[in-house]
Design a protein around this motif. Structure first.
Motif, PDB file in Angstrom:
ATOM      1  N   PRO A  79       9.082  -0.835   4.437  1.00  0.00           N
ATOM      2  CA  PRO A  79       7.865   0.569   4.315  1.00  0.00           C
ATOM      3  C   PRO A  79       7.809   1.025   4.773  1.00  0.00           C
ATOM      4  CG  PRO A  79       7.246  -1.026   2.988  1.00  0.00           C
ATOM      5  CD  PRO A  79       8.143  -1.857   3.985  1.00  0.00           C
ATOM      6  N   LEU A  80       7.792   2.720   4.631  1.00  0.00           N
ATOM      7  CA  LEU A  80       8.017   3.688   6.322  1.00  0.00           C
ATOM      8  C   LEU A  80       6.006   3.817   6.501  1.00  0.00           C
ATOM      9  CD1 LEU A  80       9.780   6.475   5.157  1.00  0.00           C
ATOM     10  CD2 LEU A  80      10.202   4.840   6.852  1.00  0.00           C
ATOM     11  N   VAL A  81       5.941   3.809   7.858  1.00  0.00           N
ATOM     12  CA  VAL A  81       3.889   3.976   7.892  1.00  0.00           C
ATOM     13  C   VAL A  81       3.666   5.301   7.259  1.00  0.00           C
ATOM     14  CG1 VAL A  81       2.226   4.005   9.445  1.00  0.00           C
ATOM     15  CG2 VAL A  81       4.355   2.373  10.261  1.00  0.00           C
ATOM     16  N   ALA A  82       2.977   5.228   6.604  1.00  0.00           N
ATOM     17  CA  ALA A  82       1.962   6.354   6.314  1.00  0.00           C
ATOM     18  C   ALA A  82       0.842   6.564   6.428  1.00  0.00           C
ATOM     19  CB  ALA A  82       1.904   6.147   4.555  1.00  0.00           C
ATOM     20  N   GLU A  83       0.138   7.849   6.223  1.00  0.00           N
ATOM     21  CA  GLU A  83      -0.689   8.297   6.703  1.00  0.00           C
ATOM     22  C   GLU A  83      -1.478   8.837   4.884  1.00  0.00           C
ATOM     23  OE1 GLU A  83      -3.116  12.796   8.462  1.00  0.00           O
ATOM     24  OE2 GLU A  83      -1.083  12.251   9.087  1.00  0.00           O
ATOM     25  N   THR A  84      -2.522   8.508   5.663  1.00  0.00           N
ATOM     26  CA  THR A  84      -3.415   8.136   3.996  1.00  0.00           C
ATOM     27  C   THR A  84      -4.064   9.820   3.705  1.00  0.00           C
ATOM     28  OG1 THR A  84      -4.589   6.025   4.312  1.00  0.00           O
ATOM     29  CG2 THR A  84      -5.475   7.456   2.262  1.00  0.00           C
ATOM     30  N   LEU A  85      -4.164  10.734   2.464  1.00  0.00           N
ATOM     31  CA  LEU A  85      -4.412  11.698   2.776  1.00  0.00           C
ATOM     32  C   LEU A  85      -4.976  11.691   1.249  1.00  0.00           C
ATOM     33  CD1 LEU A  85      -1.315  14.379   2.959  1.00  0.00           C
ATOM     34  CD2 LEU A  85      -3.275  14.085   4.903  1.00  0.00           C
ATOM     35  N   LYS A  86      -6.906  11.830   1.689  1.00  0.00           N
ATOM     36  CA  LYS A  86      -7.890  12.198   0.023  1.00  0.00           C
ATOM     37  C   LYS A  86      -7.710  13.424   0.053  1.00  0.00           C
ATOM     38  CE  LYS A  86     -10.080   8.169   1.736  1.00  0.00           C
ATOM     39  NZ  LYS A  86      -9.921   7.510   0.905  1.00  0.00           N
ATOM     40  N   THR A  87      -7.025  13.974  -1.439  1.00  0.00           N
ATOM     41  CA  THR A  87      -7.111  15.182  -2.178  1.00  0.00           C
ATOM     42  C   THR A  87      -8.306  14.969  -3.171  1.00  0.00           C
ATOM     43  OG1 THR A  87      -5.831  14.779  -3.680  1.00  0.00           O
ATOM     44  CG2 THR A  87      -5.075  15.095  -1.733  1.00  0.00           C
ATOM     45  N   GLU A  88      -8.772  16.634  -3.801  1.00  0.00           N
ATOM     46  CA  GLU A  88      -9.747  16.718  -4.825  1.00  0.00           C
ATOM     47  C   GLU A  88      -8.893  15.603  -6.192  1.00  0.00           C
ATOM     48  OE1 GLU A  88     -11.269  21.016  -4.257  1.00  0.00           O
ATOM     49  OE2 GLU A  88      -9.798  20.273  -5.340  1.00  0.00           O
ATOM     50  N   LYS A  89      -7.590  15.219  -6.194  1.00  0.00           N
ATOM     51  CA  LYS A  89      -7.428  15.140  -7.274  1.00  0.00           C
ATOM     52  C   LYS A  89      -6.915  13.122  -7.134  1.00  0.00           C
ATOM     53  CE  LYS A  89      -8.043  18.662 -10.689  1.00  0.00           C
ATOM     54  NZ  LYS A  89      -8.840  18.239 -11.245  1.00  0.00           N
ATOM     55  N   ALA A  90      -6.299  13.450  -6.040  1.00  0.00           N
ATOM     56  CA  ALA A  90      -5.667  11.900  -5.882  1.00  0.00           C
ATOM     57  C   ALA A  90      -5.264  11.543  -4.634  1.00  0.00           C
ATOM     58  CB  ALA A  90      -4.113  12.177  -6.173  1.00  0.00           C
ATOM     59  N   THR A  91      -5.537  10.117  -4.165  1.00  0.00           N
ATOM     60  CA  THR A  91      -5.176   9.963  -2.476  1.00  0.00           C
ATOM     61  C   THR A  91      -3.776   9.543  -2.712  1.00  0.00           C
ATOM     62  OG1 THR A  91      -7.369   8.926  -2.528  1.00  0.00           O
ATOM     63  CG2 THR A  91      -5.693   8.223  -1.210  1.00  0.00           C
ATOM     64  N   LEU A  92      -3.177  10.280  -1.452  1.00  0.00           N
ATOM     65  CA  LEU A  92      -2.197  10.347  -1.121  1.00  0.00           C
ATOM     66  C   LEU A  92      -1.033   9.675  -0.109  1.00  0.00           C
ATOM     67  CD1 LEU A  92      -0.992  14.039  -2.341  1.00  0.00           C
ATOM     68  CD2 LEU A  92      -0.827  11.783  -3.590  1.00  0.00           C
ATOM     69  N   ASP A  93      -0.422   9.176  -0.129  1.00  0.00           N
ATOM     70  CA  ASP A  93       0.160   8.247   1.092  1.00  0.00           C
ATOM     71  C   ASP A  93       1.133   9.443   1.291  1.00  0.00           C
ATOM     72  OD1 ASP A  93      -0.811   5.827   1.017  1.00  0.00           O
ATOM     73  OD2 ASP A  93       0.909   4.644  -0.036  1.00  0.00           O
ATOM     74  N   MET A  94       1.508  10.360   2.279  1.00  0.00           N
ATOM     75  CA  MET A  94       1.803  10.776   3.263  1.00  0.00           C
ATOM     76  C   MET A  94       2.797   9.677   4.359  1.00  0.00           C
ATOM     77  SD  MET A  94       1.469  14.785   5.374  1.00  0.00           S
ATOM     78  CE  MET A  94       0.869  13.271   7.150  1.00  0.00           C
ATOM     79  N   GLN A  95       4.559   9.688   3.886  1.00  0.00           N
ATOM     80  CA  GLN A  95       5.217   9.397   4.859  1.00  0.00           C
ATOM     81  C   GLN A  95       5.934  10.108   5.533  1.00  0.00           C
ATOM     82  OE1 GLN A  95       6.936   7.342   1.631  1.00  0.00           O
ATOM     83  NE2 GLN A  95       5.779   5.790   2.085  1.00  0.00           N
ATOM     84  N   THR A  96       7.033  10.416   6.744  1.00  0.00           N
ATOM     85  CA  THR A  96       7.969  10.791   7.572  1.00  0.00           C
ATOM     86  C   THR A  96       9.246  10.299   7.433  1.00  0.00           C
ATOM     87  OG1 THR A  96       6.125  11.606   9.260  1.00  0.00           O
ATOM     88  CG2 THR A  96       8.388  11.545   9.766  1.00  0.00           C
ATOM     89  N   LEU A  97       9.370  10.661   6.390  1.00  0.00           N
ATOM     90  CA  LEU A  97      11.177  10.619   5.522  1.00  0.00           C
ATOM     91  C   LEU A  97      12.342  10.767   6.256  1.00  0.00           C
ATOM     92  CD1 LEU A  97      12.075   9.090   3.206  1.00  0.00           C
ATOM     93  CD2 LEU A  97      12.713  11.219   2.223  1.00  0.00           C
TER      94      LEU A  97
END
Length: 370
Positions: free
Chosen positions: A19-37
């Motif tokens: 899996p690609l290394v992901a940065e965590t983004l906490k948004t108002e509705k969801a917590t997201l993984d941000m990956q550099t594809l």
């Protein structure tokens, strides 16, 4: 030796599948993984998903290439026409023909070099054949060509009926021409696939007006998307210093630039006024400017709470802007820090959101729920 080579290959494939290394983004509705594809793109400008899930991407410097679902970049696709790749000019917008599955045809906008050192926004069609564009044909040329490297517009969107919207800017030094129906500066046009004026355009019977004009009074439109329920064209455009705005671009309407604006001259100074009878007020605007680019409606189900939201990139602040809509009104805005200039935004077929960053080492980012 053969056994060692095979084991090494297997190990390499296994490593690539991690899996690609992901940065965590906490948004108002969801917590997201941000990956550099993917990375190493030269100021990428637009992207479109192909039926197999891979992406076709334009780079402003004058290149087009594929990016696979796992992030591998192809060599540059051959067969592009000459591109004026200076300033804000270059290879720009991109859209697939509605019948792409059978005809493999794409449409792309670019700043076209013209005689005497001038240039103008143009749109070409081509058949995508592996690493080569074939049957390349310029279907639309902006009527006026000048020596400028600014405000090309260049976003493309097909209507549900298969007609093509093309957005164009005022070219920076020709703002007053956005109010003149005799030319293409500061206009949205609607054309058939062959570039001819679409039937029913609002100024087709007006003397001295361009028959392909759909709406006018625009400054520099860098976002265009068709509403998934209504079929209406939603756009955004750059204001000057302040006054970036969102509009629902309606046939025959005048959106006011430069007569009305919520922005001001760079460095200060009044431009026109904020309102005037007969000129359209923006649906939503930003002061200070966010420098919007790219636009997509999120119709997936993977990111809870984002359904039918409007997603817009911010060049100036390095953000993804999420807008909740109530009918034709913006009811809530969230700004999500990405940390790089966002040039394009697309909701993917897998339900994730994909972003292109406008950099020398441009990246393709993927946002998905943890």
């Amino acid at each position: 030796m053969h056994k060692l080579t095979l084991l090494s290959l297997i190990a390499g494939l296994s490593l690539a599948a991690q899996p690609l290394v992901a940065e965590t983004l906490k948004t108002e509705k969801a917590t997201l993984d941000m990956q550099t594809l993917s990375s190493g793109l030269n100021h990428p400008w637009a992207m479109q998903f192909l039926p197999d899930g891979s992406l076709l991407v334009t780079e402003r410097a004058g290149f087009m290439r594929y990016i696979s679902k796992t992030g591998e970049k192809s060599e540059a696709i051959q067969g592009l026409p000459a591109v004026h790749a200076k300033g804000q000019g270059g290879l720009l917008g991109l859209v697939l023909d509605p019948d792409f599955a059978t005809n493999k045809t794409i449409y792309f906008s670019f700043s076209e070099p013209r005689d005497g050192g001038t240039n103008a926004t143009a749109v070409a069609s081509a058949v995508l054949d592996g690493q080569t564009l074939k049957q390349v044909k310029v279907i639309f040329r902006q009527a006026e060509a000048i020596d400028s490297n600014y405000h090309y517009g260049g976003r493309l969107a097909f209507t549900p009926a298969g007609e093509l919207f093309i957005t164009m800017g005022d070219r920076g030094s020709r703002r007053d021409d956005a109010q003149k129906l005799s030319g293409h500066f500061g206009k949205i046009v609607k054309v058939n696939k062959d570039g001819s004026a679409a039937p029913g355009n609002p100024f087709a019977t007006v003397a001295d007006a361009k028959a392909d004009i759909w709406s006018y009074g625009h400054r520099n439109l860098q976002g265009a998307a068709i509403h998934p329920q209504t079929g209406a064209l939603w756009t955004h455009e750059h204001g000057p210093q302040g006054g970036d705005e969102i509009n629902i671009a309606t046939a025959g309407k005048n959106y006011g630039w430069p007569v009305i604006t919520y922005g001001e001259e760079y460095g200060g100074g009044v431009i026109g006024q904020k309102t005037k009878a007969g000129l359209e007020q923006p649906l939503h605007y930003w002061v200070p400017s966010i420098a919007p680019s790219g636009m997509s409606f999120y119709t997936g189900t993977q990111i809870n709470g984002w359904q039918n939201n409007l997603l817009i990139g911010s060049l100036k602040f390095g953000q993804l802007v999420r807008l909740e809509l109530t009918g034709d009104k913006v009811s809530h805005e969230e700004r999500i820090r990405i940390g790089a200039r966002i040039r394009d935004v697309q909701a993917g077929p897998d339900g994730a959101v994909y972003l292109l960053t406008d950099e020398d080492d441009g990246k393709l980012l993927r946002l998905s729920p943890q």
